[in-house]
Enzyme design. Sequence first.
Site, short mmCIF file in Angstrom:
data_model
loop_
_atom_site.label_atom_id
_atom_site.label_comp_id
_atom_site.label_asym_id
_atom_site.label_seq_id
_atom_site.Cartn_x
_atom_site.Cartn_y
_atom_site.Cartn_z
N GLU A 1 3.56 -28.46 15.86
CA GLU A 1 2.88 -29.15 16.94
C GLU A 1 2.45 -28.21 18.06
O GLU A 1 1.41 -28.41 18.68
CB GLU A 1 3.82 -30.24 17.48
CG GLU A 1 3.20 -31.26 18.39
CD GLU A 1 4.15 -32.42 18.62
OE1 GLU A 1 4.33 -33.24 17.71
OE2 GLU A 1 4.73 -32.48 19.72
N ASP A 2 3.26 -27.19 18.32
CA ASP A 2 3.07 -26.39 19.52
C ASP A 2 2.67 -24.93 19.30
O ASP A 2 2.49 -24.20 20.27
CB ASP A 2 4.35 -26.40 20.36
CG ASP A 2 4.67 -27.76 20.94
OD1 ASP A 2 3.78 -28.65 20.92
OD2 ASP A 2 5.80 -27.96 21.39
#
Length: 179
Positions: A69-70
């Site tokens: 996600e990051d």
Amino acid sequence: MDIQSVYQETILFAAEKHTALQQTIPGTNLPYVIHLSNVAMEILTAAHFSPHFDTAFAVQVALLHDILEDTQTSAQELQSRFGEGVTAAVQALTKNDQLPKAQKMEDSLHRIQQQPKEVWAVKLADRITNLQRPPAHWSTEKKQAYLHEADSILQALAGANTYLENRLRKKMEEYQQYI
């Protein structure tokens, strides 16, 4: 491989990926790896109270739970390094950016429910860790919504891990002071 080696190998990989983007814990100057290690600490503690718990798997997932996600890490890279099971777990914990914001958590919780209970435990541990003092710029409404979302997580993952469920309830009670 012993748990210490699993932890070291995994946190080094995660730290390199998150640090490359100079990620910090929102609202602080602290490196993001502290959040990851706090989630893993919750898992390591819960493992002592959880029979038939795959601690090594859960620790890897805890340390990697935000990596897709990051960071720029791909699922293929994650799979080649940590295997199919860890990758599937991290993918379940990753919000689908193609969905409207209101549907992202429900979708993720549904995918988490298809995974082993250790993955459920990581989601509980993540929210426990996130229920610290909220960033100063958060409105009362955002804090209330975050607390409500924590309750939704608790309800959806009921039966996953009694120790972490009780910890989350306690953290939710403590979080009330910020609202």
